[in-house]
Design a protein around this motif. Structure first.
Motif, PDB file in Angstrom:
ATOM      1  N   ILE A 121      42.398 -42.914  -9.178  1.00  0.00           N
ATOM      2  CA  ILE A 121      43.031 -44.250  -9.130  1.00  0.00           C
ATOM      3  C   ILE A 121      42.756 -44.995 -10.436  1.00  0.00           C
ATOM      4  O   ILE A 121      43.663 -45.578 -11.049  1.00  0.00           O
ATOM      5  CB  ILE A 121      42.546 -45.064  -7.913  1.00  0.00           C
ATOM      6  CG1 ILE A 121      42.676 -44.250  -6.616  1.00  0.00           C
ATOM      7  CG2 ILE A 121      43.344 -46.356  -7.784  1.00  0.00           C
ATOM      8  CD1 ILE A 121      42.111 -44.934  -5.374  1.00  0.00           C
ATOM      9  N   HIS A 122      41.503 -44.964 -10.871  1.00  0.00           N
ATOM     10  CA  HIS A 122      41.141 -45.618 -12.140  1.00  0.00           C
ATOM     11  C   HIS A 122      41.963 -45.059 -13.302  1.00  0.00           C
ATOM     12  O   HIS A 122      42.513 -45.808 -14.114  1.00  0.00           O
ATOM     13  CB  HIS A 122      39.658 -45.392 -12.462  1.00  0.00           C
ATOM     14  CG  HIS A 122      38.705 -45.976 -11.472  1.00  0.00           C
ATOM     15  ND1 HIS A 122      38.373 -45.336 -10.308  1.00  0.00           N
ATOM     16  CD2 HIS A 122      38.000 -47.137 -11.487  1.00  0.00           C
ATOM     17  CE1 HIS A 122      37.503 -46.066  -9.639  1.00  0.00           C
ATOM     18  NE2 HIS A 122      37.265 -47.166 -10.324  1.00  0.00           N
ATOM     19  N   ARG A 123      42.024 -43.730 -13.381  1.00  0.00           N
ATOM     20  CA  ARG A 123      42.686 -43.089 -14.522  1.00  0.00           C
ATOM     21  C   ARG A 123      44.182 -43.381 -14.544  1.00  0.00           C
ATOM     22  O   ARG A 123      44.760 -43.574 -15.612  1.00  0.00           O
ATOM     23  CB  ARG A 123      42.442 -41.581 -14.495  1.00  0.00           C
ATOM     24  CG  ARG A 123      40.981 -41.172 -14.633  1.00  0.00           C
ATOM     25  CD  ARG A 123      40.407 -41.527 -15.975  1.00  0.00           C
ATOM     26  NE  ARG A 123      38.962 -41.252 -16.044  1.00  0.00           N
ATOM     27  CZ  ARG A 123      38.150 -41.735 -16.972  1.00  0.00           C
ATOM     28  NH1 ARG A 123      38.637 -42.526 -17.918  1.00  0.00           N
ATOM     29  NH2 ARG A 123      36.866 -41.453 -16.965  1.00  0.00           N
ATOM     30  N   TYR A 201      42.932 -33.794 -15.184  1.00  0.00           N
ATOM     31  CA  TYR A 201      41.676 -34.123 -14.512  1.00  0.00           C
ATOM     32  C   TYR A 201      41.273 -35.578 -14.728  1.00  0.00           C
ATOM     33  O   TYR A 201      41.396 -36.117 -15.825  1.00  0.00           O
ATOM     34  CB  TYR A 201      40.558 -33.177 -14.983  1.00  0.00           C
ATOM     35  CG  TYR A 201      40.760 -31.784 -14.438  1.00  0.00           C
ATOM     36  CD1 TYR A 201      40.235 -31.403 -13.207  1.00  0.00           C
ATOM     37  CD2 TYR A 201      41.546 -30.860 -15.127  1.00  0.00           C
ATOM     38  CE1 TYR A 201      40.464 -30.141 -12.689  1.00  0.00           C
ATOM     39  CE2 TYR A 201      41.785 -29.594 -14.609  1.00  0.00           C
ATOM     40  CZ  TYR A 201      41.240 -29.239 -13.390  1.00  0.00           C
ATOM     41  OH  TYR A 201      41.478 -27.998 -12.864  1.00  0.00           O
ATOM     42  N   ALA A 202      40.815 -36.192 -13.652  1.00  0.00           N
ATOM     43  CA  ALA A 202      40.366 -37.590 -13.679  1.00  0.00           C
ATOM     44  C   ALA A 202      38.843 -37.603 -13.674  1.00  0.00           C
ATOM     45  O   ALA A 202      38.209 -37.569 -12.628  1.00  0.00           O
ATOM     46  CB  ALA A 202      40.918 -38.337 -12.470  1.00  0.00           C
ATOM     47  N   LYS A 203      38.273 -37.628 -14.872  1.00  0.00           N
ATOM     48  CA  LYS A 203      36.811 -37.583 -14.995  1.00  0.00           C
ATOM     49  C   LYS A 203      36.173 -38.837 -14.402  1.00  0.00           C
ATOM     50  O   LYS A 203      36.790 -39.904 -14.394  1.00  0.00           O
ATOM     51  CB  LYS A 203      36.408 -37.468 -16.471  1.00  0.00           C
ATOM     52  CG  LYS A 203      36.828 -36.172 -17.144  1.00  0.00           C
ATOM     53  CD  LYS A 203      36.344 -36.134 -18.575  1.00  0.00           C
ATOM     54  CE  LYS A 203      37.066 -37.166 -19.430  1.00  0.00           C
ATOM     55  NZ  LYS A 203      36.689 -37.116 -20.862  1.00  0.00           N
ATOM     56  N   PRO A 204      34.917 -38.726 -13.932  1.00  0.00           N
ATOM     57  CA  PRO A 204      34.218 -39.911 -13.435  1.00  0.00           C
ATOM     58  C   PRO A 204      34.161 -40.998 -14.507  1.00  0.00           C
ATOM     59  O   PRO A 204      34.077 -40.705 -15.700  1.00  0.00           O
ATOM     60  CB  PRO A 204      32.805 -39.393 -13.119  1.00  0.00           C
ATOM     61  CG  PRO A 204      32.961 -37.924 -12.951  1.00  0.00           C
ATOM     62  CD  PRO A 204      34.078 -37.514 -13.858  1.00  0.00           C
ATOM     63  N   ILE A 205      34.208 -42.249 -14.074  1.00  0.00           N
ATOM     64  CA  ILE A 205      34.137 -43.386 -15.001  1.00  0.00           C
ATOM     65  C   ILE A 205      32.706 -43.540 -15.507  1.00  0.00           C
ATOM     66  O   ILE A 205      31.744 -43.501 -14.733  1.00  0.00           O
ATOM     67  CB  ILE A 205      34.582 -44.687 -14.306  1.00  0.00           C
ATOM     68  CG1 ILE A 205      36.033 -44.577 -13.816  1.00  0.00           C
ATOM     69  CG2 ILE A 205      34.404 -45.904 -15.217  1.00  0.00           C
ATOM     70  CD1 ILE A 205      37.074 -44.442 -14.903  1.00  0.00           C
ATOM     71  N   LYS A 206      32.572 -43.736 -16.809  1.00  0.00           N
ATOM     72  CA  LYS A 206      31.256 -44.007 -17.412  1.00  0.00           C
ATOM     73  C   LYS A 206      31.180 -45.475 -17.809  1.00  0.00           C
ATOM     74  O   LYS A 206      32.196 -46.085 -18.165  1.00  0.00           O
ATOM     75  CB  LYS A 206      31.043 -43.124 -18.641  1.00  0.00           C
ATOM     76  CG  LYS A 206      30.939 -41.640 -18.312  1.00  0.00           C
ATOM     77  CD  LYS A 206      30.704 -40.823 -19.560  1.00  0.00           C
ATOM     78  CE  LYS A 206      30.562 -39.343 -19.218  1.00  0.00           C
ATOM     79  NZ  LYS A 206      30.432 -38.509 -20.426  1.00  0.00           N
ATOM     80  N   LYS A 207      29.980 -46.018 -17.763  1.00  0.00           N
ATOM     81  CA  LYS A 207      29.792 -47.447 -18.043  1.00  0.00           C
ATOM     82  C   LYS A 207      30.347 -47.853 -19.409  1.00  0.00           C
ATOM     83  O   LYS A 207      30.969 -48.908 -19.559  1.00  0.00           O
ATOM     84  CB  LYS A 207      28.310 -47.816 -17.955  1.00  0.00           C
ATOM     85  CG  LYS A 207      28.083 -49.323 -18.034  1.00  0.00           C
ATOM     86  CD  LYS A 207      26.640 -49.715 -17.872  1.00  0.00           C
ATOM     87  CE  LYS A 207      26.501 -51.238 -17.953  1.00  0.00           C
ATOM     88  NZ  LYS A 207      25.105 -51.686 -17.816  1.00  0.00           N
TER      89      LYS A 207
END
Length: 311
Positions: A121-123, A201-207
């Motif tokens: 969703i973020h990506r 691929y939708a990688k995890p969000i990093k700070k």
């Protein structure tokens, strides 16, 4: 059908609620262990656990799933027809996936094979997509690569952010899940293999992805702000402090000037910032150790002036 539901956050909770209102029977729920939350670090149950307990459904919260003989035995005793996985948070081993009669299906928040992985969703918002969706797929050992049962498309409007789009997709996914389970039970479902060559691929969000680079175009920064509104929130330096930018509007997409400069204060609305290409009206911000406020309140409270620089 007898279902064991695997899920943890609010996104999964919508699917569990839909199953509890359907003709199918949820015989067990597997969710992540309770985690410390908030300033007081109080141990808090996941949303899925709360719903399951209210419905009187047995809840399992294993620290690990792989090589967990006790969990396998407990699940087998429930005599499940199918496992349903929605944002559980861990990859399931082959012996778990293949335990039920109809194996294991997943609700995934993208139009597969696009955006396999942790943050679809973020990506989709960050990359400026105008549409996304939800797919119900069969789980295999390879991440989000199983055959697709059915998908539903959802438009992404300029007004959408991570909160609104998350909620839309959670509801659409829950409705589609029940429809697919009904079809599986009747033997009316068909599976379509994914086109693996088209997978993204939708990688995890990093700070650090929250850090705003004002040299980027206004549209890209706008997408960054709305995609990361919950965490880590888009942030920038202002007067040697890190502030969070929570809401913005695109004023234009073509103007140029000094990137990061506050070029105009608009009374009652906020302040306009020049980007590498175009301008953004900032409408909601958060200063360190403070609650979120409107940008208009920030202008008055912090005496923000035209010509000051962000970043």
């Amino acid at each position: 059908m007898r279902i064991v539901f695997w899920g943890t956050p609010d996104f999964a909770a919508e699917s569990l609620k839909a199953l509890l209102s359907s003709k199918h029977k949820v015989v067990g729920v597997v969710t992540q262990p309770d985690k410390p939350k908030g300033r007081g670090k109080k141990l808090t149950p996941p949303p899925v656990k709360v719903i399951a307990q209210e419905a009187g459904i047995p809840v399992f919260q294993p620290e690990k799933v792989k090589n967990n003989e006790e969990l396998y035995k407990q699940l087998k005793e429930l005599n499940p027809d199918i496992f349903v996985v929605v944002a559980y948070g861990k990859i399931l081993p082959k012996e778990i996936i293949e335990l039920p009669k109809y194996k294991t299906i997943n609700v995934h928040a993208s139009l597969l094979p696009e955006y396999r992985g942790a943050a679809p969703i973020h990506r989709a918002i960050m990359e400026g997509k105008e549409r996304t969706g939800v797919c119900i797929m069969e789980i295999t050992e390879e991440l989000d690569a199983g055959d697709i049962y059915e998908c539903v498309e959802v438009p992404i409007t300029p007004e959408d952010d991570i909160v609104s789009l998350h909620d839309k997709l959670a509801l659409k996914g829950a409705k589609l899940l029940v429809k697919v389970l009904d079809k599986i039970e009747k033997g009316e479902i068909t599976k379509t293999p994914q086109e693996h060559s088209k997978a993204t691929y939708a990688k995890p969000i990093k700070k650090e992805e929250g850090k705003i680079d004002w040299n980027r175009p206004a549209k890209e920064i706008f997408n960054q702000i709305r995609a990361l509104k919950v965490w880590p929130k888009a942030f920038t330096k202002f007067r040697d402090k890190e502030i969070k930018i929570l809401d913005a509007q695109i004023i234009d997409e073509n103007s140029t000037g000094k990137a990061g400069e506050i070029v105009k204060i608009i009374k009652g609305k906020g302040f306009i910032v020049q980007t590498g290409k175009g301008q953004l009206l900032i409408t909601k911000v958060q200063f360190p150790n403070s609650k979120a406020i409107t940008a208009d309140e920030a202008v008055r409270g912090y005496h923000i002036k035209e010509g000051e620089i962000l970043g």
